[in-house]
Design a protein around this motif. Structure first.
Motif, PDB file in Angstrom:
ATOM      1  N   ALA A   1       7.389 -18.849   5.458  1.00  0.00           N
ATOM      2  CA  ALA A   1       6.168 -18.410   4.797  1.00  0.00           C
ATOM      3  C   ALA A   1       6.115 -16.887   4.739  1.00  0.00           C
ATOM      4  CB  ALA A   1       4.946 -18.950   5.535  1.00  0.00           C
ATOM      5  N   ALA A   2       5.575 -16.360   3.637  1.00  0.00           N
ATOM      6  CA  ALA A   2       5.459 -14.912   3.456  1.00  0.00           C
ATOM      7  C   ALA A   2       4.023 -14.563   3.085  1.00  0.00           C
ATOM      8  CB  ALA A   2       6.415 -14.429   2.377  1.00  0.00           C
ATOM      9  N   LEU A   3       3.594 -13.373   3.508  1.00  0.00           N
ATOM     10  CA  LEU A   3       2.259 -12.867   3.183  1.00  0.00           C
ATOM     11  C   LEU A   3       2.424 -11.507   2.520  1.00  0.00           C
ATOM     12  CD1 LEU A   3      -0.963 -12.882   5.300  1.00  0.00           C
ATOM     13  CD2 LEU A   3      -0.106 -10.701   4.421  1.00  0.00           C
ATOM     14  N   PHE A   4       1.716 -11.284   1.409  1.00  0.00           N
ATOM     15  CA  PHE A   4       1.698  -9.965   0.774  1.00  0.00           C
ATOM     16  C   PHE A   4       0.250  -9.511   0.680  1.00  0.00           C
ATOM     17  CE2 PHE A   4       1.871 -13.256  -2.498  1.00  0.00           C
ATOM     18  CZ  PHE A   4       0.824 -12.937  -3.358  1.00  0.00           C
ATOM     19  N   HIS A   5       0.057  -8.202   0.765  1.00  0.00           N
ATOM     20  CA  HIS A   5      -1.322  -7.689   0.761  1.00  0.00           C
ATOM     21  C   HIS A   5      -1.339  -6.226   0.364  1.00  0.00           C
ATOM     22  CE1 HIS A   5      -1.421  -4.942   4.255  1.00  0.00           C
ATOM     23  NE2 HIS A   5      -0.414  -5.679   4.703  1.00  0.00           N
ATOM     24  N   CYS A   6      -2.515  -5.775  -0.057  1.00  0.00           N
ATOM     25  CA  CYS A   6      -2.766  -4.347  -0.236  1.00  0.00           C
ATOM     26  C   CYS A   6      -3.958  -4.005   0.660  1.00  0.00           C
ATOM     27  CB  CYS A   6      -2.985  -3.998  -1.696  1.00  0.00           C
ATOM     28  SG  CYS A   6      -4.111  -5.100  -2.576  1.00  0.00           S
TER      29      CYS A   6
ATOM     30  N   ARG B   1      11.194  -5.625  -7.106  1.00  0.00           N
ATOM     31  CA  ARG B   1      11.728  -5.689  -5.744  1.00  0.00           C
ATOM     32  C   ARG B   1      10.959  -6.708  -4.916  1.00  0.00           C
ATOM     33  NH1 ARG B   1      10.794  -1.029  -1.175  1.00  0.00           N
ATOM     34  NH2 ARG B   1      11.516  -2.299   0.592  1.00  0.00           N
ATOM     35  N   LEU B   2       9.632  -6.727  -5.060  1.00  0.00           N
ATOM     36  CA  LEU B   2       8.803  -7.668  -4.299  1.00  0.00           C
ATOM     37  C   LEU B   2       9.169  -9.114  -4.627  1.00  0.00           C
ATOM     38  CD1 LEU B   2       6.399  -8.450  -2.505  1.00  0.00           C
ATOM     39  CD2 LEU B   2       4.913  -8.141  -4.514  1.00  0.00           C
TER      40      LEU B   2
ATOM     41  N   ILE C   1       6.351  -2.131   0.360  1.00  0.00           N
ATOM     42  CA  ILE C   1       6.742  -1.955  -1.037  1.00  0.00           C
ATOM     43  C   ILE C   1       5.561  -1.290  -1.734  1.00  0.00           C
ATOM     44  CG2 ILE C   1       7.439  -3.100  -3.166  1.00  0.00           C
ATOM     45  CD1 ILE C   1       8.690  -5.298  -1.517  1.00  0.00           C
ATOM     46  N   ASP C   2       5.646   0.013  -1.865  1.00  0.00           N
ATOM     47  CA  ASP C   2       4.543   0.822  -2.387  1.00  0.00           C
ATOM     48  C   ASP C   2       4.520   0.713  -3.904  1.00  0.00           C
ATOM     49  OD1 ASP C   2       2.682   2.693  -3.065  1.00  0.00           O
ATOM     50  OD2 ASP C   2       3.787   4.421  -2.269  1.00  0.00           O
TER      51      ASP C   2
ATOM     52  N   ARG D   1       0.813  -1.215   0.000  1.00  0.00           N
ATOM     53  CA  ARG D   1       0.000   0.000   0.000  1.00  0.00           C
ATOM     54  C   ARG D   1       0.852   1.274   0.000  1.00  0.00           C
ATOM     55  NH1 ARG D   1      -3.632  -0.835   5.159  1.00  0.00           N
ATOM     56  NH2 ARG D   1      -1.574  -1.434   5.989  1.00  0.00           N
ATOM     57  N   THR D   2       0.153   2.398  -0.234  1.00  0.00           N
ATOM     58  CA  THR D   2       0.785   3.714  -0.159  1.00  0.00           C
ATOM     59  C   THR D   2       0.881   4.148   1.303  1.00  0.00           C
ATOM     60  OG1 THR D   2      -1.326   4.880  -0.314  1.00  0.00           O
ATOM     61  CG2 THR D   2      -0.207   4.335  -2.396  1.00  0.00           C
TER      62      THR D   2
END
Length: 639
Positions: A167-172, A156-157, A110-111, A89-90
């Motif tokens: 384990a990794a989590l990504f979200h907006c 980059r992500l 990571i915007d 997110r921003t």
């Protein structure tokens, strides 16, 4: 009025069922009320199947909306073992709704949208119609491909996801747009088909239905009609991004490498993390050593070498794409160690053959002794089979000994020698240096020159063992060294009988050979083996026929030609194996030479001049798809 945008991925249950393998792997990812778009990238209720007979791994990458869990949901979230959280997110979005992290998880922002080339912030936009909202969502997905700033952040992500340990989590914000594109690209890397990727993307509408309905119900009907497309996803959103990939880069692979600047190694690391391949190229048709090697390569997918920047991971993923294991299945198991053990167990017979012309003492008078030496070189090659790769053996050595006749009925001999062996097979080579002592005796009740006799021969010595294995596939060279001992004993009953100008000497007996090689750890490769000690005993029955012809005069010299014919048959289990271990996994290999039967034949000539004797021998051997030859030079002096 404005709406924050988000991304996500998923699959409809019907499409999932069609995409599963014959034995679907269930997924038990919890559905949380307070984080309603939390999902495993691997699938919904069952893990997705991928290209090349792969199955997605559960618990590697999670996707979600903003992490605002209730106390109960936070406890459930903590149980997933998430080590890293990537917030897409921003800053303004984060300030409005900061994350509550799972226990022990690291946080990175990571915007993606805030780094657009244009500098515009599309998380706050006003619309006049639903068509405007749909068009804006389609353009956002195109920008994931066309906008250099977004590509830089997405790159980059993915690089950081590749390096995650755990384990990794990504979200907006809503877990549907930025998150949805990320998940779709990851699933494409994994090899999931396009229909399943789209179905997974649209599953956001099911996961977030209650929240979306509540939001729309709180808006005036006219506003709800305009903003409804922003709250869910449509196939045209994701398709717009995928079409942009084709238009701008030609393929997803080019987008990953040229657009995002990802290395092939990083792409393979991501795939290794996400996918377990149920079978490797050609594996189902393999047997014997190659099958055992391929099984080891397959099982290594569940070790620390898989899904990391390792030589193994790059090799395996390359092999999957090429559809060929490139022969590594035959080299990885360490067949050469079994081949070397098989070779060493036959050293006793070679020592006896080298000393044979001098050990009986028949040409001596009581009280006399003969000092002798014998040099021997040999080769044996074994054709490849369904069970093992071909192998070859080279040996050369020298013996010095002394034979004495104590009486009409008894002679004895002893010697010291050195043999250097080189064994090659399945991409490996083992060098064996053997220093030994030998001793033996012959007893004949009616005299050594004629009639019944008993032979006893023994040898024992020290082994120095060095090996190296070229694994291929960029996996390097595994090297090892060890030490050990080798023993041999032969007992034979024979009969010596003159017939015209020929003396026949048939015999039958048993031979016991034992090799004990200490276990050792190879070095030099990620796939270097921890090799078990080799402790093998071989029992065999032997039959020999020695033929000596009448001397032929050549000036002052007397030439005595002879022929030797032999047969050896292993009693009991004839297979010689080696066992190795790697990261808790076992692999067993079988020697190429089957050891069951071996035939030998040789011709020799000894030339005598007074107390001096010199001679030569040439022979051949075979058995069990093996073929070889040997030769030697001999000399002695009578005292």
């Amino acid at each position: 009025m404005f709406q924050r945008l988000v991304c996500s991925l998923s699959v409809l249950s019907l499409s999932i069922a069609a995409a599963q393998a014959a034995d679907p792997v269930p997924l038990n990812t919890p559905r949380l009320k307070s984080i309603d778009n939390l999902r495993d990238v691997a699938g919904l209720t069952t893990a997705y199947s991928t290209a090349h007979d792969g199955t997605m791994r559960a618990g590697v990458f999670y996707r979600s909306n903003a992490l605002t869990p209730s106390a109960a949901d936070l406890a459930t979230l903590n149980s997933l073992g998430i080590k890293s959280v990537y917030d897409l997110r921003t800053p303004s979005e984060i300030a409005g709704t900061p994350d509550t992290l799972p226990t022990g998880a690291t946080y990175s922002n990571i915007d993606i949208i805030g780094s657009t080339t244009s500098g515009s912030n599309i998380t706050s936009v006003a619309f006049h119609s639903a068509a405007d909202a749909v068009a804006m969502m389609q353009e956002t997905n195109r920008a994931f491909v066309s906008d250099a700033g977004m590509r830089g952040q997405i790159s980059r992500l993915f690089n950081e996801l590749a390096g995650v340990d755990g384990a990794a989590l990504f979200h907006c914000t809503a877990g549907k747009d930025r998150t949805g594109w990320t998940a779709a690209v990851l699933q494409s890397i994994a090899g999931i088909d396009d229909a399943t990727i789209m179905s997974n993307y649209l599953a956001t509408n099911d996961y977030t239905a209650a929240r979306v309905q509540a939001t729309l119900a709180a808006l005036p009907p006219s506003m709800a009609a305009v903003y409804a497309p922003l709250l869910g996803v449509e196939a045209s959103f994701l398709q717009a991004g995928l079409d942009q990939v084709t238009a701008q880069y030609g393929s997803m692979d080019n987008y990953l490498k040229q657009g995002l600047g990802l290395s092939q190694e990083t792409i393979y690391v991501l795939r290794g993390k996400m996918v377990y391949f149920n079978s490797l190229p050609g594996q189902q048709g393999l047997v014997g050593n190659a099958a055992a090697g391929a099984q080891l390569l397959q099982q290594l997918q569940n070790t620390s070498l898989s899904g990391t920047y390792s030589d193994y991971n790059y090799y395996l993923q390359s092999a999957i794409d090429a559809g060929n294991l490139a022969g590594v299945e035959s080299t990885v198991g360490g067949q050469v160690h079994a081949d070397a053990a098989s070779y060493l167990l036959r050293q006793g017979a070679m020592i006896e053959q080298a000393a044979a012309p001098f050990t009986s003492g028949i040409d001596l008078k009581a009280g006399q002794y003969r000092l002798w030496s014998s040099a021997l070189a040999g080769y044996l090659g074994t054709d490849g089979s369904s069970q093992a790769s071909s192998s070859n053996e080279h040996s050369q050595g020298l013996m010095v000994g002394l034979t004495q006749r104590f009486s009409e009925n008894l002679s004895a001999h002893g010697g010291i020698g050195y043999s250097r062996g080189s064994v090659g097979g399945a991409g490996g080579e083992a060098d064996t240096d053997y220093t030994f002592l030998s001793a033996g005796a012959r007893f004949a009740p009616n005299g050594l020159e004629r009639g019944l006799f008993v032979d006893a021969d023994a040898s024992a010595g020290y082994l120095d063992y060095d090996s190296k294995r070229e694994l291929g596939g960029g996996l390097g060279t595994a090297k090892g060294d060890s030490h050990g001992n080798l023993y041999g004993l032969t007992l034979a009953l024979g009969y010596r009988v003159p017939v015209s100008d020929v003396i026949l000497e048939p015999s039958l007996g048993v031979r016991v050979s034992h090799v004990n090689l200490d276990g050792f750890q190879e070095t030099g490769s990620e796939l270097a083996l921890d090799v078990d000690s080799i402790n093998e005993t071989r029992h065999s029955a032997v039959a020999n026929l020695n033929v000596a012809f009448a001397p032929v005069g050549m000036g002052a010299w007397q030439l005595v030609p002879g022929v030797q014919v032999g047969y050896e048959h292993v009693l009991g289990d004839n297979e010689i194996d080696s066992q190795g271990h790697l990261l808790g996994l076992d692999v067993e290999q079988q020697a190429a030479f089957d050891n069951r039967d071996q035939f030998t034949a040789a011709v020799n000539v000894m030339a005598h001049l007074g107390a001096v004797s010199v001679g030569a021998q040439m022979g051949a051997s075979g058995g069990g798809d093996s073929h070889g030859f040997n030769g030697g030079l001999k000399a002695s002096y009578l005292f």
